[in-house]
Write a protein that holds these residues in place. Structure first.
Motif, short mmCIF file in Angstrom:
data_model
loop_
_atom_site.label_atom_id
_atom_site.label_comp_id
_atom_site.label_asym_id
_atom_site.label_seq_id
_atom_site.Cartn_x
_atom_site.Cartn_y
_atom_site.Cartn_z
N GLN A 8 0.83 -1.20 0.00
CA GLN A 8 0.00 0.00 0.00
C GLN A 8 0.87 1.25 0.00
N TRP A 9 0.30 2.32 -0.57
CA TRP A 9 0.96 3.62 -0.57
C TRP A 9 0.41 4.44 0.59
N THR A 10 1.28 5.23 1.22
CA THR A 10 0.83 6.17 2.24
C THR A 10 1.43 7.54 1.95
N VAL A 11 0.72 8.58 2.40
CA VAL A 11 1.19 9.95 2.22
C VAL A 11 1.04 10.69 3.53
N ASP A 12 1.98 11.59 3.78
CA ASP A 12 1.94 12.44 4.96
C ASP A 12 1.96 13.89 4.51
N ILE A 13 1.28 14.76 5.23
CA ILE A 13 1.19 16.17 4.84
C ILE A 13 2.55 16.81 4.70
N SER A 14 3.53 16.34 5.45
CA SER A 14 4.85 16.98 5.44
C SER A 14 5.66 16.63 4.21
N THR A 15 5.21 15.67 3.41
CA THR A 15 6.04 15.19 2.31
C THR A 15 5.50 15.53 0.93
N PRO A 64 -0.66 9.80 8.89
CA PRO A 64 -0.47 9.35 7.51
C PRO A 64 -1.67 8.54 7.05
N VAL A 65 -1.96 8.59 5.76
CA VAL A 65 -3.16 7.94 5.24
C VAL A 65 -2.86 7.26 3.92
N VAL A 66 -3.53 6.15 3.66
CA VAL A 66 -3.51 5.54 2.33
C VAL A 66 -4.40 6.39 1.45
N PRO A 67 -3.86 7.01 0.39
CA PRO A 67 -4.67 7.91 -0.43
C PRO A 67 -5.59 7.16 -1.39
N GLY A 68 -6.42 7.92 -2.09
CA GLY A 68 -7.30 7.36 -3.12
C GLY A 68 -8.69 7.03 -2.62
N CYS A 69 -9.68 7.38 -3.42
CA CYS A 69 -11.07 7.03 -3.10
C CYS A 69 -11.74 6.28 -4.23
N ASP A 70 -11.03 6.11 -5.35
CA ASP A 70 -11.58 5.41 -6.52
C ASP A 70 -10.88 4.07 -6.69
N PRO A 93 -15.95 0.57 -4.20
CA PRO A 93 -16.19 1.21 -2.90
C PRO A 93 -16.87 2.56 -3.08
N THR A 94 -17.65 2.96 -2.10
CA THR A 94 -18.29 4.27 -2.14
C THR A 94 -17.36 5.31 -1.53
N PHE A 95 -17.48 6.55 -1.99
CA PHE A 95 -16.63 7.65 -1.52
C PHE A 95 -16.72 7.80 -0.01
N SER A 96 -17.96 7.91 0.50
CA SER A 96 -18.19 7.90 1.95
C SER A 96 -18.75 6.54 2.31
N GLN A 97 -18.06 5.83 3.17
CA GLN A 97 -18.43 4.45 3.46
C GLN A 97 -19.74 4.33 4.24
N GLY A 114 -9.52 7.74 1.67
CA GLY A 114 -8.35 8.47 1.19
C GLY A 114 -8.10 9.77 1.88
N ALA A 115 -8.83 10.06 2.95
CA ALA A 115 -8.63 11.30 3.72
C ALA A 115 -8.93 11.04 5.19
N SER A 116 -10.22 10.85 5.50
CA SER A 116 -10.60 10.56 6.89
C SER A 116 -10.18 9.16 7.30
N ILE A 117 -10.26 8.22 6.36
CA ILE A 117 -9.82 6.84 6.61
C ILE A 117 -8.99 6.38 5.42
N ASP A 118 -8.26 5.28 5.62
CA ASP A 118 -7.39 4.77 4.55
C ASP A 118 -8.19 4.48 3.28
N GLY A 119 -7.56 4.80 2.14
CA GLY A 119 -8.24 4.71 0.86
C GLY A 119 -7.88 3.49 0.03
N THR A 120 -7.80 3.69 -1.26
CA THR A 120 -7.83 2.58 -2.21
C THR A 120 -6.51 2.25 -2.90
N LEU A 121 -5.47 3.02 -2.65
CA LEU A 121 -4.20 2.76 -3.34
C LEU A 121 -3.40 1.69 -2.60
N ARG A 122 -3.96 0.49 -2.66
CA ARG A 122 -3.38 -0.70 -2.03
C ARG A 122 -3.90 -1.93 -2.78
#
Length: 344
Positions: A8-15, A64-70, A93-97, A114-122
């Protein structure tokens, strides 16, 4: 035997997205009402860039969060109480679960992928069965992965208000990203007149091939809102798909009919540019769009299947390990339609 770990991919605001990190993580336990999904394809939205650089306002993200909602994938296993899906079903998956239908509330915002909870890029993800919808039978995984955010947002803009789109209405669509292209496809199929804006002669040709009636180059015609008025004999458009942000809002107001709606969706032109737009000068309705519910999604998918709509996918399909390059491509706004990543 079901897998126990996932890349899985993760992203942090600082990077920012250049700091996206690929790692291996344990797959959460599948609960009684859960579904384990093998993700075959995912697609990117401008929202993913905003999450990566800390400008996803007003909601923010849980870093940090796993990005993506699609994404689009296949059911690998189901919990003991799952009734909506079975192994091998193709799902989205639906955008809001948690937003099943009706009015959205703050608790639904807290379950946005992909924002509030881990998303789909995994490679694998566990979803509650209520947070999934079937894939239309006429679409591949690559095509279906474009739907959860962009298609639902475009549909909500045209059909989710108090006055749904009608045959003969005029729809103005800004630029050529995912939401915009879906809005153009839906509006053309509905018998509306579609006017689009772009700065690329190459993209203008592609837009006309989709059935768009008029194309305005917003670089050579910065007063495109007035041009829309001229094209509509002074009346203006019933719908403006506003994705540019504050910098295009003034022209959207000039383009809108007195009984029209400006559907405020994105800010690909930048959130600081053009803060001088004054809504008090607009006679039309301004309406903020927040994607849509699962019921909306299922309605869209039935329409896509029944009418035979095919999503527009950008020419290059990116590999899972090319995600940073895919983000760069999206940020450069060179794409036409949806940027898709194949998940191996």
């Amino acid at each position: 035997m079901a897998p126990t770990t996932t890349k899985q991919w993760t992203v942090d605001i600082s990077t920012n997205y250049e700091g996206l990190t690929l790692s291996e993580a344990p797959i959460p336990k599948v609960g009684d009402n859960d579904v384990l999904v093998k993700i075959h394809a995912a697609s990117l939205n401008y929202r993913d860039l905003m999450v990566s650089n800390g400008t996803y306002h007003p909601w923010g993200a849980a870093y940090p969060v796993v990005p993506g909602c699609d994404a689009a994938g296949e059911v690998i296993s189901v919990g003991s109480s799952v009734a909506r899906f079975k192994t091998s079903d193709r799902v989205l998956p639906t955008f809001s679960q948690s937003w099943i239908g009706g009015t959205v509330n703050m608790s639904d915002i807290e379950t946005c992928l992909g924002a509030s909870i881990d998303g789909t890029l995994r490679q694998y993800a566990v979803f509650n069965e209520q947070g999934l919808a079937p894939i239309p039978s006429n679409l591949s995984y690559i095509e279906a992965a474009t739907l959860p955010c962009a298609a639902v947002t475009a549909w909500s803009a045209l059909y989710g208000g108090t006055k749904p789109l009608r045959m003969g209405d005029t729809v103005v669509v800004q630029r050529t990203g995912g939401v915009s292209i879906f809005a153009a496809l839906f509006a053309v199929k509905a018998g509306a007149r579609v006017i689009t804006t772009t700065s690329s002669p190459e993209k203008e040709k592609k837009l006309r091939e989709l059935g768009v009636h008029d194309v305005i180059n917003y670089k050579t015609d910065p007063s495109w809102g007035e041009t829309v008025r001229k094209l509509t004999n002074g009346r203006g458009a019933q719908y403006i798909i506003e994705v540019g942000g504050p910098g295009t809002l003034v022209q959207s107001g000039k383009a809108a009919a007195l009984d029209g709606e400006i559907e405020i969706i994105g800010s690909v032109g930048g959130i600081q540019e053009g803060r001088g737009a004054d809504p008090y000068n607009f006679m039309c309705l301004l309406r903020r769009i927040l994607v849509g519910s699962r019921i909306d999604f299922e309605e869209i998918n039935r329409a896509i299947e029944n009418v035979g709509i095919k999503p527009v996918v950008d020419e290059k399909i990116w590999g899972f390990e090319e995600l940073k390059e895919a983000y760069t491509h999206l940020q450069g706004q060179k794409h036409f339609g949806k940027v898709v990543v194949r998940v191996e």
